[in-house]
Write a protein that holds these residues in place. Structure first.
Motif, short mmCIF file in Angstrom:
data_model
loop_
_atom_site.label_atom_id
_atom_site.label_comp_id
_atom_site.label_asym_id
_atom_site.label_seq_id
_atom_site.Cartn_x
_atom_site.Cartn_y
_atom_site.Cartn_z
N GLY A 103 41.60 53.43 47.57
CA GLY A 103 40.17 53.55 47.30
C GLY A 103 39.50 52.21 47.53
N ALA A 104 38.30 52.06 47.02
CA ALA A 104 37.59 50.78 47.12
C ALA A 104 38.32 49.72 46.31
CB ALA A 104 36.16 50.95 46.60
N ARG A 105 37.92 48.47 46.50
CA ARG A 105 38.54 47.38 45.74
C ARG A 105 38.17 47.50 44.26
NH1 ARG A 105 39.77 42.51 48.70
NH2 ARG A 105 39.06 41.30 46.93
N TRP A 106 39.06 47.02 43.41
CA TRP A 106 38.73 46.92 42.00
C TRP A 106 37.54 45.99 41.84
CZ3 TRP A 106 40.79 49.80 38.13
CH2 TRP A 106 42.00 50.47 38.38
N GLU A 107 36.61 46.34 40.97
CA GLU A 107 35.44 45.51 40.73
C GLU A 107 35.15 45.45 39.24
OE1 GLU A 107 31.95 47.16 42.50
OE2 GLU A 107 32.10 49.07 41.41
#
Length: 314
Positions: A103-107
């Protein structure tokens, strides 16, 4: 006019109202601002960075209450602190822990008006982990994903908690803190929202341009609620928590879990789940104005039909 009042815009006919109606409108605006901020704070995956004109909105705590933690909101936003936090999140995203989920990067998602919880990557007890350090604070480390309802399988995770949060009670609005939370956000039919939740969804959409999750399921550690209990969020019915640990018996030890996402969702909400759209970890101590610390092992979501996209990166 309803939207105008909710968004805090100027009513061009305000001068025609008497003082009493003006006072009522001001009160409504204040309530709407608080509700908006609470929505952004509590509903994972629904918010982008807060726009400049809403960054000052306070949540359930006043500046006076925040001052009780020993640091003001302004101090928490010092450039050096922000730079350090951004660096820590980059290190997490680039670490073996950060590559555990497609998925997207951890933020890092900071909540308006609240001090942020600090997250950092480290290897502890021979395993990759993220350390969460909360000091009268609340924030999330989150990731956007997309797993369709028919593909939902299990979620595997672990955590270690050294101490409980004295006085915490997730069933009470003013004491709703937990040393650990695994947070899952789901899509669904928002036309089924109650009137209150429809208003929350409208406010979220207006402020962020994004939809709030249809439902949010959390796995938590409670001070005294029985293991297996489902706790409804005191602010919105769209957030429910399943108690995985209770009391002090397992403190200081790694606890491992393998949970059936669909089964847990159906037990908590009484209906089949929609697509999984977000995963987050959260350690918060803002309501009790206390200190909490926890370690999170890797988080892995497995599809019912195993997909290479969701396997940990090597």
């Amino acid at each position: 006019m309803r939207r105008t009042l909710l968004l805090g815009m100027v009513d061009p006919h305000a001068e025609r109202h008497d003082a009493k109606s003006q006072g009522f409108r001001v009160k409504l605006l204040s309530i709407s601002a608080v509700v908006t901020s609470l929505t952004l704070s509590l509903l994972v995956g629904c918010a982008s960075p807060i726009p400049p004109d809403t960054a000052h909105v306070e949540t359930s705590k006043s500046s006076e209450e925040l001052a009780g933690s020993g640091a003001s909101p302004a101090e928490s936003r010092q450039p050096s602190d922000a730079a350090a936090a951004a660096k820590a999140v980059r290190e997490i995203a680039q670490s073996p822990w950060g590559h555990n989920l497609h998925g997207a990067r951890w933020e890092h998602f900071s909540m308006p008006g609240k001090l942020p919880t600090r997250f950092r990557y480290e290897v502890t007890d021979g395993r990759d982990a993220v350390v969460a350090d909360a000091r009268s604070s609340a924030s999330l480390l989150r990731k956007t994903v997309r797993v369709e309802a028919q593909d939902l399988g299990h979620i595997r995770f672990s955590w270690k908690v050294p101490a409980l949060i004295a006085g915490a009670d997730m069933a009470q609005r003013d004491k709703d803190d937990s040393p650990v939370r695994i947070v899952l956000a789901f899509d669904g039919d928002r036309s089924r929202f109650s009137t209150k939740d429809s208003m929350l969804a409208e406010l979220t959409r207006a402020i962020t341009g994004e939809e709030m999750p249809y439902a949010t399921l959390m796995y938590v550690w409670s001070n005294n609620a029985a293991v297996g209990n489902v706790i409804r969020n005191p602010r919105t019915d769209r957030i429910r928590k399943i108690v995985l640990e209770s009391g002090a018996q397992s403190l200081g030890h790694w606890r491992e879990y393998d949970r059936d996402i669909r089964a847990d969702y159906e037990r908590a909400f009484g209906e089949p789940p929609g697509a999984l759209i977000g995963v987050a970890i959260m350690t918060d101590s803002d309501n009790t104005r206390s200190v909490a610390k926890a370690w999170y092992g890797t988080v892995l979501v497995r599809e019912a039909r195993v997909s290479p996209a969701l396997r940990p990166a090597r």
